[in-house]
Enzyme design. Structure first.
Site, PDB file in Angstrom:
ATOM      1  N   HIS A 121       7.754 -13.004  10.845  1.00  0.00           N
ATOM      2  CA  HIS A 121       9.154 -12.857  11.282  1.00  0.00           C
ATOM      3  C   HIS A 121       9.362 -11.644  12.192  1.00  0.00           C
ATOM      4  O   HIS A 121       8.753 -10.585  12.002  1.00  0.00           O
ATOM      5  CB  HIS A 121      10.059 -12.718  10.052  1.00  0.00           C
ATOM      6  CG  HIS A 121       9.783 -11.455   9.290  1.00  0.00           C
ATOM      7  ND1 HIS A 121      10.431 -10.281   9.552  1.00  0.00           N
ATOM      8  CD2 HIS A 121       8.882 -11.173   8.314  1.00  0.00           C
ATOM      9  CE1 HIS A 121       9.983  -9.332   8.764  1.00  0.00           C
ATOM     10  NE2 HIS A 121       9.025  -9.845   8.003  1.00  0.00           N
ATOM     11  N   ARG A 175      -2.252   0.889  12.076  1.00  0.00           N
ATOM     12  CA  ARG A 175      -1.427   1.942  12.697  1.00  0.00           C
ATOM     13  C   ARG A 175      -1.216   1.545  14.153  1.00  0.00           C
ATOM     14  O   ARG A 175      -1.981   0.747  14.698  1.00  0.00           O
ATOM     15  CB  ARG A 175      -2.165   3.295  12.701  1.00  0.00           C
ATOM     16  CG  ARG A 175      -2.523   3.807  11.344  1.00  0.00           C
ATOM     17  CD  ARG A 175      -1.378   4.614  10.714  1.00  0.00           C
ATOM     18  NE  ARG A 175      -1.799   5.128   9.413  1.00  0.00           N
ATOM     19  CZ  ARG A 175      -1.622   4.496   8.249  1.00  0.00           C
ATOM     20  NH1 ARG A 175      -1.034   3.302   8.214  1.00  0.00           N
ATOM     21  NH2 ARG A 175      -2.024   5.028   7.112  1.00  0.00           N
ATOM     22  N   LYS A 189      -9.689   1.465  15.282  1.00  0.00           N
ATOM     23  CA  LYS A 189      -9.571   2.764  15.973  1.00  0.00           C
ATOM     24  C   LYS A 189     -10.069   2.588  17.405  1.00  0.00           C
ATOM     25  O   LYS A 189     -11.050   1.869  17.637  1.00  0.00           O
ATOM     26  CB  LYS A 189     -10.462   3.809  15.293  1.00  0.00           C
ATOM     27  CG  LYS A 189     -10.121   4.098  13.853  1.00  0.00           C
ATOM     28  CD  LYS A 189      -9.733   5.548  13.728  1.00  0.00           C
ATOM     29  CE  LYS A 189      -9.393   6.083  12.400  1.00  0.00           C
ATOM     30  NZ  LYS A 189      -8.884   5.620  11.314  1.00  0.00           N
TER      31      LYS A 189
END
Ligand SMILES: CC(C)(COP(=O)(O)OP(=O)(O)OC[C@H]1O[C@@H](n2cnc3c(N)ncnc32)[C@H](O)[C@@H]1OP(=O)(O)O)[C@@H](O)C(=O)NCCC(=O)NCCS
Length: 198
Positions: A121, A175, A189
């Site tokens: 969503h 992240r 990373k």
């Protein structure tokens, strides 16, 4: 995919054939290779196109060039795709078999969702994103313009991936990832910069 679409109750297309600068034969799976890009540009009648090249930078260059030459773009959505009606999808985008998209999702122009991707969503997939088979994008993720999501990668909720970045196959993004990098692993990373010619 066009045959699948025509066999369902969606909009019907008459598939004319492929345009390919590198092909050696005259057909692909029984459909004609009509000519190369120069041939297409010189056509007086402009058929609807989709650019099915997985590399985002190559697709960006070709789609912009053909747009300048006045070509319209189709949107191809496999009838096996499951999605709510609260999803916007831009011109030229291709959503392949068995993708599942929930709700309030924005898919930009010339995005490719390859086989069996899921999108949660409120996610945003900006123009020219390429998502390879089996990618899972969680809710509210923001995938930058021209990003390439490698096969089987996972993007957790709320993260932002910067423009023209590549996420390696099987990686997990937990992240935010900056623009213009190649990022791999779990957690993903950056390992190097990535500046495609665009
Ligand atoms: C991430 C990727 C783009 C990197 O390609 P590249 O720039 O040519 O990088 P390299 O192959 O030189 O790899 C660099 C290092 O990263 C590692 N690596 C590459 N891809 C990786 C991945 N997906 N996950 C973990 N590590 C990876 C390599 O093992 C290498 O490590 P080493 O130096 O210790 O040997 C590529 O490996 C990838 O995952 N592509 C996805 C392809 C895809 O989805 N195809 C689907 C087609 S339908």
């Amino acid at each position: 995919m066009v045959n699948e679409i025509n066999a369902s109750n969606q909009e019907c297309f008459k598939f004319l054939g492929f345009v390919d600068d590198c092909a050696t034969g005259t057909t692909i799976e029984g459909y004609p290779i009509l000519g190369n890009c120069d041939w297409l540009k010189n056509l007086s009648e402009k058929p609807y196109l989709v650019c099915a090249i997985g590399n985002p930078a190559t697709r960006f260059a070709l789609a912009n060039d053909f747009k300048k030459h006045g070509f319209p773009f189709a949107k191809l959505i496999s009838p096996s795709v499951q999605m709510s009606k609260y999803i916007s999808i831009g011109e030229g985008s291709i959503i392949c078999s068995n993708c599942v998209l929930t709700t309030n999702i924005k898919i930009g122009r010339h995005v490719i969702l390859n086989l069996s991707c899921t999108v949660g969503h409120d996610a945003i997939l900006n123009d020219f994103v390429s998502s390879m088979p089996g990618v899972m994008i969680a809710g509210n993720a923001n995938i930058g313009k021209g990003v390439y999501l490698g096969i089987g990668s996972n993007i957790i909720n709320d993260v932002k991936i910067g423009e023209w970045t590549i996420i390696g196959g099987g990686s997990t993004v937990v992240r935010d990832i900056p623009d213009h990098v190649v990022a791999i692993g779990t957690p993903a990373k950056p390992i190097k910069e990535h500046y495609p010619e665009i």
